[in-house]
Scaffold this active site. Structure first.
Site, short mmCIF file in Angstrom:
data_model
loop_
_atom_site.label_atom_id
_atom_site.label_comp_id
_atom_site.label_asym_id
_atom_site.label_seq_id
_atom_site.Cartn_x
_atom_site.Cartn_y
_atom_site.Cartn_z
N GLN A 132 60.34 79.47 32.92
CA GLN A 132 61.33 78.84 33.80
C GLN A 132 60.84 77.46 34.23
O GLN A 132 61.59 76.48 34.21
CB GLN A 132 61.56 79.72 35.04
CG GLN A 132 62.55 79.11 36.01
CD GLN A 132 63.95 78.99 35.43
OE1 GLN A 132 64.49 79.94 34.89
NE2 GLN A 132 64.54 77.81 35.50
N ASP A 142 65.31 79.81 45.31
CA ASP A 142 65.38 80.98 44.42
C ASP A 142 65.89 82.14 45.27
O ASP A 142 65.92 82.08 46.51
CB ASP A 142 63.98 81.26 43.85
CG ASP A 142 63.99 82.38 42.81
OD1 ASP A 142 65.06 82.73 42.29
OD2 ASP A 142 62.90 82.92 42.53
N CYS A 197 66.79 78.46 39.71
CA CYS A 197 66.57 78.99 38.36
C CYS A 197 67.68 79.94 37.93
O CYS A 197 67.79 80.25 36.75
CB CYS A 197 65.21 79.67 38.29
SG CYS A 197 65.04 81.03 39.44
N1 CP Z 1 66.06 82.35 35.55
C1 CP Z 1 65.94 83.45 34.80
O1 CP Z 1 64.85 83.85 34.39
O2 CP Z 1 67.12 84.06 34.49
P1 CP Z 1 67.26 85.51 33.89
O3 CP Z 1 66.69 86.48 34.90
O4 CP Z 1 68.73 85.71 33.68
O5 CP Z 1 66.50 85.58 32.60
#
Ligand code: CP
Length: 307
Positions: A130, A225, A266
């Site tokens: 990420q 987040d 994210c």
């Molecule tokens: N940001 C992220 O890792 O998204 P997912 O949990 O959908 O993979």
């Protein structure tokens, strides 16, 4: 570099190479359409995913390779098979492995017993893929990392905060982590210590503050987040909302950042929780560019690991 466990093991030059390649892949994906020809990626998941699962699988398809989705809940892993036996067996079939696991210790065992490159696709401790995409996004929007300040808001005892701390400290971005007081909300002390030492080497700063206004002041990047990581029990959620509310990214908070600040999350994002809808859906939000860059960054990472 034959495995990616967390970002602290990478140098500034290595991260720069990955981001440079990710930019090249984004600009001209057709040039890399055969780059993974005949290669297979095993994708082990014991947690849900949209971005990570789809971006890695699409990455293999677009580069001429193949991705196999392996769901732990329907596998022998943890029931009749150990992590080490799984890693050693899979290494005889595939060229590269990525795994999303609740337990970081389980992931490390997988990485240490595999004989092919292994990528951390998120554990309870770290989310390096990420942050590689985030760094690509920040450089894309801001031109460079020089003199930037990233302010992170909310739950800071989590994988994204830990990896952001390492990523910013290595690349020379000043980071301010704004969160409630208490061990369960603040970054792990050993991560902070390591981030501070990485920041000293890159000439940047690392701070933890409980004052959201102080944290956001002068920020070029405002990041948040989820307040509800996967392990949070339903009966803890109401109390967490009260605890984190002062750290919600809303338009008032954004107005105290630099006027050209970008907003990042994210994803997945819950409107009305860690940020308001007007922020995540507003003009300063780059969350879908950030999500897109997961694809380009994971392609670059796999190509670097298979060099
Ligand atoms: N940001 C992220 O890792 O998204 P997912 O949990 O959908 O993979």
């Amino acid at each position: 570099m034959k495995k990616l466990v967390d970002l602290s093991s990478l140098t500034k030059d290595e991260i720069t190479s990955i981001i440079d390649l990710a930019d090249a892949l984004k600009k001209d994906p057709a040039k890399y359409s055969q780059a993974m020809l005949g290669k297979t990626l095993l994708m082990i998941f014991d947690k849900a995913s949209l971005r990570t699962r789809v971006s890695f699988e699409v990455a293999m398809t677009q580069m001429g390779g193949h991705g196999i989705y392996y769901n732990v809940s329907t596998s022998p892993l943890g029931k009749k098979e150990t992590m080490s036996d799984t890693a050693q067996t899979a290494s005889r079939y595939v060229d590269i492995i990525m795994a999303r696991m609740g337990s970081h210790e389980d992931f490390v065992e997988l990485a240490n017993t595999s004989s092919v490159p292994v990528i951390n696709a998120m554990t309870n401790f770290a989310h390096p893929c990420q942050i590689l995409a985030d760094l690509q996004t920040i450089r894309e929007k801001k031109g460079s990392f020089d003199g930037l300040k990233l302010a992170y808001f909310g739950d800071s005892n989590n994988n994204v905060t830990h990896s952001l701390l390492y990523g910013c400290a290595i690349m020379g971005i000043n980071i301010s982590v704004c969160c409630p007081t208490g061990d369960e909300y603040e970054p792990m002390p050993e991560v902070l210590e390591k981030a501070k030492s990485l920041a000293a080497a890159s000439g940047s700063t690392v701070e933890v503050t409980h004052d959201a206004q102080a944290g956001v002041s002068g920020a070029d990047v405002v990041y948040t987040d989820s307040w509800m990581s996967y392990h949070i029990a339903d009966d803890e959620k109401a109390a967490r909302i009260e605890t984190f509310k002062p750290y919600q990214v809303n338009q008032d908070l954004m107005s105290h950042a630099k006027p050209d600040a970008i907003f990042m999350n994210c994803l997945p994002a819950m409107r009305g929780m860690e940020q308001t809808a007007e922020v995540v859906d507003g003009p300063q939000s780059v969350v879908f560019d950030e999500a897109e860059n997961r694809l380009h960054a994971c392609k670059a990472l796999m190509l670097e690991l298979l060099k």
